[in-house]
Design a protein around this motif. Sequence first.
Motif, PDB file in Angstrom:
ATOM      1  N   GLY A  97      44.187  37.474  31.646  1.00 18.52           N
ATOM      2  CA  GLY A  97      43.949  37.942  32.996  1.00 18.52           C
ATOM      3  C   GLY A  97      44.705  39.228  33.288  1.00 18.52           C
ATOM      4  O   GLY A  97      44.157  40.179  33.861  1.00 18.52           O
ATOM      5  N   LYS A  98      45.967  39.294  32.875  1.00 16.70           N
ATOM      6  CA  LYS A  98      46.779  40.495  33.092  1.00 16.70           C
ATOM      7  C   LYS A  98      46.232  41.685  32.307  1.00 16.70           C
ATOM      8  O   LYS A  98      46.343  42.835  32.746  1.00 16.70           O
ATOM      9  CB  LYS A  98      48.222  40.220  32.687  1.00 16.70           C
ATOM     10  N   ARG A 102      38.424  38.950  31.283  1.00 20.12           N
ATOM     11  CA  ARG A 102      38.063  37.892  32.240  1.00 20.12           C
ATOM     12  C   ARG A 102      37.147  36.826  31.642  1.00 20.12           C
ATOM     13  O   ARG A 102      36.854  35.824  32.299  1.00 20.12           O
ATOM     14  CB  ARG A 102      37.378  38.513  33.459  1.00 20.12           C
ATOM     15  N   TYR A 132      42.687  35.658  38.721  1.00 15.41           N
ATOM     16  CA  TYR A 132      42.261  36.816  37.930  1.00 15.41           C
ATOM     17  C   TYR A 132      40.735  36.957  37.830  1.00 15.41           C
ATOM     18  O   TYR A 132      40.255  37.883  37.163  1.00 15.41           O
ATOM     19  CB  TYR A 132      42.838  36.713  36.507  1.00 15.41           C
TER      20      TYR A 132
END
Length: 693
Positions: A97-98, A102, A132
């Motif tokens: 997510g960071k 996705r 996210y």
Amino acid sequence: MAERRYRADMEAIGKLFTAKAVAIVGATPDLTKLGSSAIVAMHNLGYTGEIYAVNPRYTEIMGHPCVPTIADLPDTVEAAMLNIPAEAAIVAAEECGKKGIRSIVMVPQGFGEAGEAGKLLDRKVAALAEQYGLAIVGPNTNGLANPRSGLAMAIAPIYQFPKSVRPGSVSVVSQSGGMVSTLLRKMAPRGIGISKTVTCGNELLLTVADYLSFMAEDPETKVIVIFLETIRNAQALREALAKCRAAGKPVVAIKVGKSESGQKAAFTHTGAIAGSYRNTVAFLEREGVIVAEDIETLAALADLLERYEWPLKFPLKPCVISISGGFAAMAADEMAVFGLDLPDPSPEAAAKLAALPNQSHPVNPYDIAARNAVIPDAIDIFHGDGFNVIVFGLVLLKEDIRKPVQQLMIDARRRGVDHLILHSPAIPAEEYEQFFENGISVYDDTRPLWAALAKLRAYHGPSCEPAEPGSVAAVALPAGSGLLNEADSKAVIGQVGFPVPRSVVVRDEAGLSGLGALARPLAMKGLSDTIAHKTEHGLVALNLRTDDEIAAAYGRIRAALAKADAGASDVLVEEMAPGGLEAIIGVTRDPVVGPVVVVGAGGILVELLDDAVVIKPPFTAAELESAIAGTKLGKLLSGYRGRACDGAALIAAAVRIGDLAVAEPRIESLDINPVFVLEKGLVAVDAKLTLSD
């Protein structure tokens, strides 16, 4: 299951299948471990995108760069497969997510299926997904693949074998991880090409409905196959199937869980007949899904729907042409088991067949009798006579004869003979390809073919919308919940025009003097809102003609009623219904799919005969008539041995009951059994209605 608060967007779902750069977290060069599976699969399928491995132990795996952490991946990576233990997978999902990745396939077990500790992990994953905007397959999944592009974030065994899956236009959604390989293995010999596959795992975030919604919009998907274990959210699935219909994409499914001993709601005959399997099938069929009974039929349906145009422009009119008279006769027998008729050709076509240099009778099935030269003419005659599915039976022949005959099939297809299907147990496997390339299906076992054709006979096309509920008069339902007695149950169905016998409720012995308006003979029944089966408690007396018989029966029933239900005392006295064909109309409200209606042969043997259809309301009279046509009840309604029965009245009544079930959500179950179907009209002999609050 409640609607989820978070739902991944279609862009993130799409990247799962179309990513041009992927990361395999937990990858390994050790071919005995699952961490090697995805890269091997993509090698087999010819993936041309970028593959990155994530494992601190290596700098390169199988010719692809390997980095120590997700943070070290290039920004081009669009999707990741997490093939690591559950706790580590949660950390990796947050790192994805960071990183802006996705689209995630989460392979490990140990989540919700593992109990309370696993459910805690579920909540962590759901929170990360919402934070996210992640689209997560699984957890506890075998992964997904796109054979057209070669992408395969999958551990499914089928993809570990080179050339085991060919690219095409059939997409597969499976709630079973292991069964996706079986499904593809069954499809491969039929030359079925695969567009997308996905195994759903725990469906923590993405469900069957999400994948169907994506495939409805996917230009590379023509036909969708579902292996279904359960429905988690009926409304979401309904909406997704509506998208498939709007896109003109047929959906074929197999539902497991048919054996339901221990699951039956035996309180009513309807509940015992329906059961969750039949209810789910009724739901799927109402939404336009073609439901197969077994995997072989499922594969045959996918084959026919991918290779030919369905529905047919005119009702199914099959013919069998064969080099072997024995096969022709056997095919006719087998087809009859599935309710498939082989109508004879028209007099004009029969005359043309008779004029051919052949000794065979001009009938359907048609025996070539080893006169191979007449094959083109015979095919053209039947095709020109409106036969819109032609099955040609090819037996074992030596190569010099077999190859020219096979070419005749290809020539016929090329000159416009649609829906030409070949049966042969003797064609070498390497020669199947020429038939597939020319749009001809080949079967060495005809049973799945006949089963599939029987299903397609009733198929109206993917864009055929379900019926809308009809209007029903407002019905006054009693307050409270639970079983209503027979008199109150009949009062409810009488409000929607369901014929019931004239009757009087007797509350004490003095009430017997008020029966003069009823025509004898009479029936007498003890009324109770706790007893479902009155006969077992001695609460029924029939054919009462004299005052003495009526008084004696009343005394017996009151005594039996006091013993069986101390709080009950009323007795129903009604005119005996004239004898007729016994049927049942019932409703049961499934906790997942809502109300379903049962229509079938009735009376005390209803469950033993098991001659009923289960259909999801609302439905039309034509839909119900088609559904019951193949049952014993259907044959009896059509006038078996000259016995006239008002089948139209039964069907119309069932449609009204279905509309009532849709309009009144408090109706939990309803048993109208038996219904006497008369020469004109019908009458409800007994009824049990259960309400919820």
